[in-house]
Scaffold this active site. Structure first.
Site, mmCIF file in Angstrom:
data_model
loop_
_atom_site.group_PDB
_atom_site.id
_atom_site.type_symbol
_atom_site.label_atom_id
_atom_site.label_comp_id
_atom_site.label_asym_id
_atom_site.label_seq_id
_atom_site.Cartn_x
_atom_site.Cartn_y
_atom_site.Cartn_z
ATOM 1 C CG ASP A 11 -1.796 -1.185 0.973
ATOM 2 O OD1 ASP A 11 -2.386 -1.479 -0.012
ATOM 3 O OD2 ASP A 11 -2.482 -1.510 2.137
ATOM 4 N NE ARG A 13 -3.508 2.332 1.345
ATOM 5 C CZ ARG A 13 -3.680 2.755 2.676
ATOM 6 N NH1 ARG A 13 -3.375 3.638 3.408
ATOM 7 N NH2 ARG A 13 -4.455 1.516 3.453
#
Ligand code: S3P
Length: 457
Positions: free
Chosen positions: A333, A408
């Site tokens: 991530d 993100r």
């Protein structure tokens, strides 16, 4: 439950920031928070959870567990809030009355698919526009072998209908992908099957499910396969789980944003307290240190079976490196924010083995490369490798980035804007609520210049 598709976009602008200073505490780990609510809902008696991430994704999982019969209450307020779950026991969940909306959450959708496959009822699952584009075939394939049936849109896309099986078969599944979501879906189904369920994967993905299963008393054997290639987890099905206390550490994937901002904004010195440092999650910090970052771990300790420390981060020059594919599962991530660090480093950073980035909340390989190029950065993709070249100076910036419902991506470009020569605008900051609901105030508290803006100004 309503879909977040209709929520209006909230643009935001980040501009060159003065040195970032201070002490901050990022919210709870998203992966652990989902699992705490799910396992609490499968345990008999009360599970208490402190530090739960109150982000959109986790709140969806709470709503779904309630819809399946768990009682879940939030007590107290602010950072001291605690969550209390009274479960129904393994095999005790009941048919939901309505469609289950997982919002933006791939983790919620995949884990819940594993759970629902093992119940003798039919459920329907959907999500937002981002989640409806993501592949569910990776869990449909193994879970269909338990006896459950799945009816999805083309190419395993949501919405899908899950016809669970009253007698789930235990699986021995050799997963082609290092994915904690796939592994956990199979293990959650296996919890309801008699005997042993075995999952192997080509490399170890995050092991929060295995750790939390153990915490709840499930018999779990797991570890790397002989020769260090691959990983295997074995559980004994149909255990009786009883309520437990769970302390959720701060999310290293969220800490990554203020940490990289502090590395890049000259003169910064920031402490991030209580960050989870599970070795299968901490790849970004190892990588940044290899690039020359000044990051120290203070107050190292263990909390509820997970290693935790305070990160002390000081700004300084970074140099480009090659990040090997083997490291990808431990920082999957974190590539968007690593790419921002790479854009400010001196030399070439090659990030290899990023095929999985193409099936996250957005195609993160394409979204990052396009956004960086728009900000004047030398970046491109070579197959599944992302290549970013910096010269050690701040990039130009000055672009408006479409974040494609990807939290993100949004936070990464808001970090870039704090160091770039010209401000960076993102078209929608609302997605930060997915995993880091207090991102904007926390960043501002340590000195970031980030404001909400009108899209047209
Ligand atoms: C997660 C696993 C990862 C990660 C996601 C959370 C989890 O996905 O990208 O944000 O909690 O299991 P994959 O395991 O599919 O790579």
């Amino acid at each position: 439950m309503t879909s977040p598709d209709s929520i209006p976009a909230v643009p935001a602008v980040a501009s060159k920031s003065a040195p970032l200073k201070g002490v901050a505490r990022v919210p709870g780990d998203k992966s652990i928070s989902h699992r705490a609510l799910i396992l609490g809902g499968l345990a008999v008696g009360e599970t208490t959870v402190s530090g739960l991430l109150e982000g959109e994704d986790v709140l969806r999982t709470a709503a779904v567990m309630r819809a399946l019969g768990a009682r879940i209450e939030r007590r107290g307020g602010g950072p001291d809030a605690s969550w209390h779950v009274w479960g129904q026991g393994v095999g005790g969940l009941s048919e939901p009355e309505d469609v289950l909306d997982m919002g933006n959450s791939g983790t919620g959708a995949r884990l819940m698919a594993g759970l629902l496959s093992a119940y003798p009822f039919t459920s329907v699952m959907t999500g937002d526009a981002s989640l409806r584009r993501r592949p569910m075939g990776r869990v449909i394939t193994p879970l269909s072998q338990t006896g459950a049936r799945f009816f999805s849109r083309a190419n395993g896309r949501l919405p899908m209908c899950i016809v669970g099986t009253p007698l789930p078969m235990p699986l021995a599944y050799d997963s082609p992908v290092a994915s904690a979501q796939v592994k956990s879906a199979v293990l959650l189904a296996g919890l309801h099957a008699p005997g042993e369920t075995v999952v192997t994967e080509p490399a170890a993905s995050r092991d929060h499910t295995e750790r939390m299963f153990k915490h709840f008393g499930v018999t779990v054997e797991c570890g790397h396969l002989a020769g260090g290639k691959g990983y295997r987890a074995v559980i004994q099905g149909q255990p009786e789980l009883t309520g437990r206390a769970i302390v959720v550490p701060g999310d290293p994937s969220s800490a990554a944003f203020p940490a990289v901002a502090a590395l890049l904004v000259p003169g910064s010195h920031v402490t991030l307290q209580n960050v989870g440092l599970n070795p299968l999650r901490a790849g970004l910090f190892d990588t940044l240190k290899e690039m020359g970052a000044d990051i120290a771990y203070a107050n190292q300790r263990d909390e509820a079976g997970e290693p935790v420390a305070d990160l002390v981060v000081k700004a300084g020059a970074l140099k480009g490196i090659t990040v090997p594919a083997e490291r990808a599962p431990s920082m999957i991530d974190e590539y968007p924010i690593l790419a921002v660090a790479a854009a400010c480093a001196e030399g070439e950073t090659r990030m290899e083995g990023l095929g999985e980035l193409r099936v996250k909340e957005s195609d993160r390989l394409a979204t990052m490369v396009n956004g960086l190029v728009a900000c004047g950065v030398d970046a491109h993709a070579e197959g599944d490798t992302m290549v970013v070249r910096g010269n050690g100076n701040p990039p130009k910036g000055g672009a408006t980035i479409g974040v494609h419902l990807d939290h993100r991506i949004a936070m990464s470009f808001l970090v870039l804007g704090q160091v770039a020569r010209q401000s960076v605008t993102i078209d929608d900051a609302s997605s930060t609520a997915t995993s880091f609901p207090n991102f904007m105030p926390l960043m501002r508290d340590i000195g970031s210049t980030i404001v909400f803006s009108d899209a047209k100004s």
